[in-house]
Design a protein around this motif. Structure first.
Motif, PDB file in Angstrom:
ATOM      1  N   ARG A   2       0.769  -1.120  -0.017  1.00 25.15           N
ATOM      2  CA  ARG A   2       0.063   0.068  -0.107  1.00 25.15           C
ATOM      3  C   ARG A   2       1.002   1.219   0.041  1.00 25.15           C
ATOM      4  O   ARG A   2       0.376   2.322   0.040  1.00 25.15           O
ATOM      5  N   THR A   3       2.137   1.213  -0.092  1.00 26.70           N
ATOM      6  CA  THR A   3       3.281   2.345  -0.210  1.00 26.70           C
ATOM      7  C   THR A   3       2.454   3.299  -1.355  1.00 26.70           C
ATOM      8  O   THR A   3       2.542   2.745  -2.430  1.00 26.70           O
ATOM      9  N   PHE A   6       3.182   8.376  -4.110  1.00 22.95           N
ATOM     10  CA  PHE A   6       3.842   9.776  -3.652  1.00 22.95           C
ATOM     11  C   PHE A   6       5.150   9.565  -2.617  1.00 22.95           C
ATOM     12  O   PHE A   6       5.978  10.198  -2.858  1.00 22.95           O
ATOM     13  N   GLY A   7       4.761   8.625  -1.833  1.00 20.60           N
ATOM     14  CA  GLY A   7       5.932   8.125  -0.968  1.00 20.60           C
ATOM     15  C   GLY A   7       7.287   7.822  -1.665  1.00 20.60           C
ATOM     16  O   GLY A   7       8.363   8.232  -1.276  1.00 20.60           O
ATOM     17  N   LYS A   8       7.066   7.004  -2.801  1.00 25.52           N
ATOM     18  CA  LYS A   8       8.241   6.518  -3.279  1.00 25.52           C
ATOM     19  C   LYS A   8       8.988   7.674  -4.048  1.00 25.52           C
ATOM     20  O   LYS A   8      10.095   7.905  -4.116  1.00 25.52           O
ATOM     21  N   ALA A  10       8.811  10.682  -3.095  1.00 21.49           N
ATOM     22  CA  ALA A  10       9.389  11.784  -2.391  1.00 21.49           C
ATOM     23  C   ALA A  10      10.797  11.106  -1.879  1.00 21.49           C
ATOM     24  O   ALA A  10      11.739  11.790  -1.911  1.00 21.49           O
ATOM     25  N   ILE A  11      11.005   9.592  -1.677  1.00 17.72           N
ATOM     26  CA  ILE A  11      12.066   9.212  -1.442  1.00 17.72           C
ATOM     27  C   ILE A  11      13.320   9.314  -2.661  1.00 17.72           C
ATOM     28  O   ILE A  11      14.495   9.877  -2.440  1.00 17.72           O
ATOM     29  N   LEU A  14      14.254  12.692  -2.614  1.00 18.55           N
ATOM     30  CA  LEU A  14      15.235  13.037  -1.517  1.00 18.55           C
ATOM     31  C   LEU A  14      16.709  12.741  -2.090  1.00 18.55           C
ATOM     32  O   LEU A  14      17.663  13.378  -1.823  1.00 18.55           O
ATOM     33  N   LEU A  17      18.160  14.868  -4.814  1.00 19.53           N
ATOM     34  CA  LEU A  17      18.594  16.082  -4.445  1.00 19.53           C
ATOM     35  C   LEU A  17      19.805  16.208  -3.398  1.00 19.53           C
ATOM     36  O   LEU A  17      20.642  16.797  -3.527  1.00 19.53           O
ATOM     37  N   PHE A  21      23.177  17.842  -4.186  1.00 20.01           N
ATOM     38  CA  PHE A  21      23.832  18.764  -3.115  1.00 20.01           C
ATOM     39  C   PHE A  21      25.296  18.316  -2.896  1.00 20.01           C
ATOM     40  O   PHE A  21      26.241  19.070  -2.872  1.00 20.01           O
TER      41      PHE A  21
ATOM     42  N   ARG B  81       4.738   9.668   7.551  1.00 23.01           N
ATOM     43  CA  ARG B  81       4.026   9.268   6.369  1.00 23.01           C
ATOM     44  C   ARG B  81       4.746   8.974   5.107  1.00 23.01           C
ATOM     45  O   ARG B  81       4.542   8.164   4.358  1.00 23.01           O
ATOM     46  N   LEU B  82       5.647   9.957   4.798  1.00 18.01           N
ATOM     47  CA  LEU B  82       6.404   9.818   3.353  1.00 18.01           C
ATOM     48  C   LEU B  82       7.669   9.084   3.680  1.00 18.01           C
ATOM     49  O   LEU B  82       8.237   8.620   2.467  1.00 18.01           O
ATOM     50  N   ILE B  83       8.257   8.940   4.817  1.00 15.09           N
ATOM     51  CA  ILE B  83       9.722   8.189   5.079  1.00 15.09           C
ATOM     52  C   ILE B  83       9.641   7.024   5.851  1.00 15.09           C
ATOM     53  O   ILE B  83       9.976   5.959   5.464  1.00 15.09           O
ATOM     54  N   PRO B  86       6.689   4.118   4.911  1.00 13.31           N
ATOM     55  CA  PRO B  86       7.022   3.622   3.596  1.00 13.31           C
ATOM     56  C   PRO B  86       8.076   2.617   3.830  1.00 13.31           C
ATOM     57  O   PRO B  86       8.169   1.238   3.245  1.00 13.31           O
ATOM     58  N   ARG B  89       6.944  -0.163   6.025  1.00 16.22           N
ATOM     59  CA  ARG B  89       6.032  -1.387   5.204  1.00 16.22           C
ATOM     60  C   ARG B  89       6.852  -2.171   4.239  1.00 16.22           C
ATOM     61  O   ARG B  89       6.749  -3.185   3.846  1.00 16.22           O
ATOM     62  N   LYS B  90       8.118  -1.540   3.855  1.00 11.66           N
ATOM     63  CA  LYS B  90       8.992  -2.519   3.103  1.00 11.66           C
ATOM     64  C   LYS B  90       9.934  -3.529   3.891  1.00 11.66           C
ATOM     65  O   LYS B  90      10.845  -4.254   3.715  1.00 11.66           O
ATOM     66  N   PHE B 107      19.875  16.642   5.787  1.00 17.05           N
ATOM     67  CA  PHE B 107      19.243  17.310   4.646  1.00 17.05           C
ATOM     68  C   PHE B 107      18.545  18.479   4.941  1.00 17.05           C
ATOM     69  O   PHE B 107      18.956  19.605   4.139  1.00 17.05           O
ATOM     70  N   ILE B 114      20.836  26.430   2.933  1.00 12.23           N
ATOM     71  CA  ILE B 114      20.702  27.309   1.658  1.00 12.23           C
ATOM     72  C   ILE B 114      19.668  28.303   1.493  1.00 12.23           C
ATOM     73  O   ILE B 114      19.845  29.390   0.831  1.00 12.23           O
TER      74      ILE B 114
END
Lengths: 369, 294
Positions: A2-3, A6-8, A10-11, A14, A17, A21, B81-83, B86, B89-90, B107, B114
C-alpha cells in the motif's frame, strides 16, 4: 503493497537532491581554459558550511577575486569545503594532493584544521597559505606552511597591553576550548600578569555552544574590572554577549576579532562600547574592489585570503611551476597587499599590525591609535 | 551562596529547553520504538519559521506562534507518512529508520543553510536587557516564561497520557504493540498522533529556543544530542521520565562546572549518558519492560 506512489517519489526526490547537493560541494571553478601540459592546479580550502561558514565564504570570495583578476592561463583553481571540521581538512588536503595534484593551497581558516592538513601538505611539498589561522603552533608547522595573518602572540600581547594601559588590573578571561582560544588565553595571561595585572577568573566553553550562563555567573562572582572574550564562531559570539547583559556583568567587555561579525550589532544597545582587538583593516582599494564584486563590505579574512592568493599568483608569474619553487619564491617576495605589508619571515609568518575597534551607535568604528 | 542559587536557576533554564526537546522525542520513541533523530530539525525548522514569519514577513507574533506549532506538527506527520512508514512497510529494521532519520536531519540542515544562509539569525522580539534580580538571582522575563510554559506543557502532556483515550492507546502501543493490535488499537493512527503531538512540542521548543538563544542551521544536532541524553537518563520510553532526566542533565552540567573547569561541561553530559546506558539503560523512571534490554 500500500506504499503510496507519492511516498516513493518523495524518497527518490530526496536521493536525487542529496546527490545534487553533494556534487555541488566540490565544484571546480576553472578560471580559464585548460591549456594542457603546464597547468598548475591551485586549491582553496575552508569552512563553507558549518559553524565558521561566514568566515570561510568571505575568504573564498577574497581569494577568487585575486585569481579572477590575475586570469592566468596556466592556473586552474579548485575549491574544497572543510565543513568547519578538523578531520575534513585532512581529507580535503589528501584529496587535493592525490587526485587534483595541487601545488599550492589557500586555507584552511580554523587553526586546528590548518594544523591537521599541514603535515600532509608538507610531506607532499604543497604550499599552504592560511588567511586566518592565528594559533602560535602554525609558525612551526613546516617550511611549506605560511599565513597572511599575524599570529596570536601579536594579538595577545596587544590586547594585554591595551587593557593594562587603560588602567585595568583585574581581568577575567572567557575563551573557546580549542587551539585558538587556549593559545590566545595563555599569551594574554603571561603578558597581563607580567604587566602587574591579575587574572581573577578563567572560563572556557565549546566553540559553537550557546549556553555560557554558569561560566558568566562565575565570572560575575569574581568581580573583574574587565572581561576579555575569545570567540571564533558567530553563534557563540552572539549568545555570549547576550548573556553577559542578561546576567548583568558590569565589567567592561573586550574581545578578540571573532566578535567583529555583523550579527552582534543586532543585539542593540547592550553591545555599545564593546572593544575588539583586530588586525589592521583592509586597504580602501581592496574594500572598493570587493564591494564592486560582491555588493557588501569585505568580512574578516577576505583581505588576508586575497593576499594569500596574490602571493601564489606572484610566485607563478615569476616562473614557479611546482610547490617547491612556489615556496622558495614566497620566502623572497615582499609586497603591499590588501591586508597590509606582506613579507614572510623564516616561519612563514607576517608581522602585521593591530587596531582597536569599538561598537559605537550600532557600527564598528576603528579607533585612532 | 548566590553563585550556587544562580547556577541552579541556570541549570533549570537549560534543562527546560532540553526537556522540551526530549518530551516530544521520547513520546515518538515510546510509541514507534525507533530513534527519530530528525526531531532536532523539527525544532530548528520551527525556529526558522518564526524568523521567517515574524522577523522577515512581519506577521504578528502570536499568529506566528500558532502557525509555527501547526506547521511543525504537520512536518512531523509528513516525515512519518512519507519516509518512515513506507520504509517500515518494506520491512526496514529500526537501524535503517535510525539512518533515515539522520539523513533527514542532515538534509534539512542543508536546506535551511541554502535558504537562510549559514550566519546567525536573531528574532529580535525581545530587547536584550539585564534580567530581573531577586534574592541574588538574575533571570530575564523570557526565562521565567520558558520555565512556566514548560511546566504547563508537561502537566498537560501527563494528563493527556493518563486521562484521554488516545493517551491510553499510546501507552498501550508503547507497552506492547502486538497486544495493542489484538485489542483493536490501530497503531498507525497512534503513530500519526505521536508524530503530530511530538513535533508540535518541537514547534513550541523551537519558538522558545529561537527567542532565548539564536538561530543557526546546525544547532539541531546539539539540541538533539542533549535531548536524547536527557531522555536516556530519565527513561526514554516514559515521557515524564525523560523530562525529569533533562532537568537533571541541565542541573548536572551547570552545577558540575562550579567545581570542575568549565571545559568539562559536555564531558559531564556524556559521562552521565554512558553511565546510564551501562548501568541503568531504562533510566531513572523508565519502565522495566522497556525496549533497551530486550
Amino acid at each position: 503493497m500500500r506504499t503510496g506512489k507519492f511516498g516513493k517519489v518523495a524518497i527518490v526526490m530526496l536521493i536525487i537532491l542529496g546527490i545534487l547537493f553533494t556534487a555541488g560541494c566540490t565544484d571546480t571553478e576553472e578560471v580559464t581554459e585548460d591549456t594542457g601540459e603546464d597547468t598548475i592546479t591551485v586549491g582553496i580550502m575552508g569552512p563553507y558550511t558549518g559553524g565558521a561558514a561566514v568566515y570561510g565564504n568571505a575568504a573564498k570570495d577574497g581569494a577568487m577575486l585575486a585569481f579572477n583578476e590575475a586570469n592566468l592561463s596556466n592556473v586552474e583553481v579548485i575549491v574544497e569545503d572543510t565543513k568547519s571540521e578538523t578531520k575534513e581538512a585532512a581529507t580535503a588536503m589528501n584529496k587535493m594532493v592525490s587526485v587534483d595534484n595541487v601545488q599550492a593551497v589557500v586555507g584552511d581558516l580554523i587553526s586546528a584544521a590548518t594544523l591537521a592538513a599541514a603535515p600532509i601538505a608538507e610531506q607532499n611539498q604543497v604550499v599552504m597559505i592560511s588567511p586566518a589561522s592565528t594559533s602560535t603552533d602554525v609558525s612551526d608547522a613546516g617550511d611549506y606552511i605560511f599565513r597572511t595573518i599575524p599570529g596570536d602572540d601579536g594579538q595577545g600581547i596587544f590586547a594585554a597591553q591595551t587593557m593594562s594601559d587603560a588602567g585595568y588590573t583585574k581581568l577575567a578571561l572567557l575563551y573557546t576550548n580549542d587551539q585558538y582560544g587556549n593559545g590566545l588565553a595563555t599569551i594574554i595571561t603571561e603578558e597581563f600578569t607580567s604587566l602587574g595585572g591579575e587574572i581573577v577568573a578563567e572560563e572556557t566553553y565549546e566553540a559553537g555552544s550557546s549556553d555560557m550562563r554558569t561560566q558568566l555567573t562565575k565570572i560575575k562572582d569574581a568581580n573583574p574590572e574587565v572581561v576579555y572574550i575569545v570567540s571564533n564562531t558567530p553563534d557563540s559570539s552572539v549568545a555570549l554577549l547576550r548573556q553577559v547583559t542578561e546576567i548583568g556583568i558590569e565589567a567592561d567587555i573586550y574581545g578578540s576579532e571573532g566578535l567583529k561579525v555583523g550579527s552582534i550589532l543586532e543585539l542593540g544597545d547592550s553591545v555599545e562600547g564593546i572593544t575588539i582587538t583586530s588586525v589592521s583593516p583592509e586597504s580602501e582599494e581592496f574594500k572598493q574592489k570587493y564591494m564592486d564584486e560582491y555588493g557588501e563590505e569585505p568580512p574578516a579574512f577576505a583581505a588576508q585570503a586575497y593576499d594569500a592568493a596574490t602571493a601564489i599568483i606572484m610566485a607563478i608569474e615569476d616562473g614557479a611551476t611546482n610547490g617547491e619553487e612556489i615556496k622558495d619564491k614566497l620566502y623572497e617576495m615582499e609586497f603591499d597587499g590588501a591586508s597590509g605589508h606582506i613579507k614572510f619571515d623564516e616561519n612563514g609568518d607576517v608581522e602585521g599590525g593591530y587596531v582597536l575597534v569599538e561598537v559605537q551607535d550600532g557600527a564598528f568604528v576603528t579607533l585612532e591609535e | 551562596m548566590s553563585l550556587l542559587a544562580q547556577s541552579i536557576i541556570n541549570g533549570l533554564i537549560t534543562g527546560s529547553i532540553y526537556a522540551l526537546v526530549a518530551a516530544g522525542y521520547s513520546l515518538i520513541y515510546s510509541t514507534n520504538n525507533f530513534m527519530h533523530f530528525a526531531h532536532g530539525i523539527s525544532v530548528v525548522a520551527a525556529g526558522y519559521m518564526v524568523y521567517w514569519l515574524f522577523t522577515l514577513a512581519g506577521t504578528p507574533f502570536y499568529v506566528t506562534c500558532i502557525i509555527t506549532v501547526i506547521l511543525s506538527a504537520l512536518f512531523g506527520l509528513a516525515m512519518y507518512r512519507l519516509i518512515y512508514l513506507p520504509l517500515q512497510r518494506k520491512g526496514a529494521s529500526n537501524v535503517i529508520l535510525l539512518i533515515a532519520s539522520i539523513g533527514i536531519l542532515t538534509f534539512f540542515q542543508n536546506v535551511i543553510q541554502i535558504a537562510f544562509g549559514s550566519g546567525v539569525k536573531l528574532i529580535g522580539y525581545i530587547e536584550v536587557a539585564k534580567g530581573i534580580t531577586f534574592a541574588g538571582i538574575t533571570m530575564t522575563l523570557l526565562q521565567i516564561v520558558i520555565l512556566v510554559i514548560s511546566f504547563i506543557i508537561f502537566i498537560m502532556l501527563y494528563q493527556f497520557m493518563q486521562r484521554t483515550k488516545l493517551g491510553r492507546n499510546m501507552r498501550a502501543v508503547s507497552n506492547n504493540k502486538e497486544l495493542a493490535s489484538i485489542v483493536g488499537i490501530n497503531h498507525i493512527r497512534v503513530s500519526d498522533f505521536s508524530f503530530l503531538i511530538g513535533s508540535g512540542l518541537a514547534g513550541v521548543a523551537g519558538i522558545l529556543v529561537a527567542l532565548e538563544q539564536n538561530l543557526s542551521p546546525l544547532m539541531g544536532t546539539n539540541l538533539m544530542i542533549k535531548g536524547f541524553t536527557g531522555a536516556v537518563i530519565g527513561g526514554i520510553n516514559y515521557v515524564p521520565g525523560s523530562i525529569v532526566g533533562s532537568f537533571l542533565l541541565g542541573l548536572a552540567e551547570n552545577l558540575g562546572i562550579l567545581v570542575l573547569p568549565s571545559g568539562y561541561k559536555d564531558a559531564i553530559a556524556f559521562s552521565m549518558l554512558f553511565l546510564f546506558l551501562l548501568f541503568k539503560p531504562n533510566g531513572i523512571l523508565g519502565k522495566k519492560e522497556g525496549r533497551f534490554d530486550k
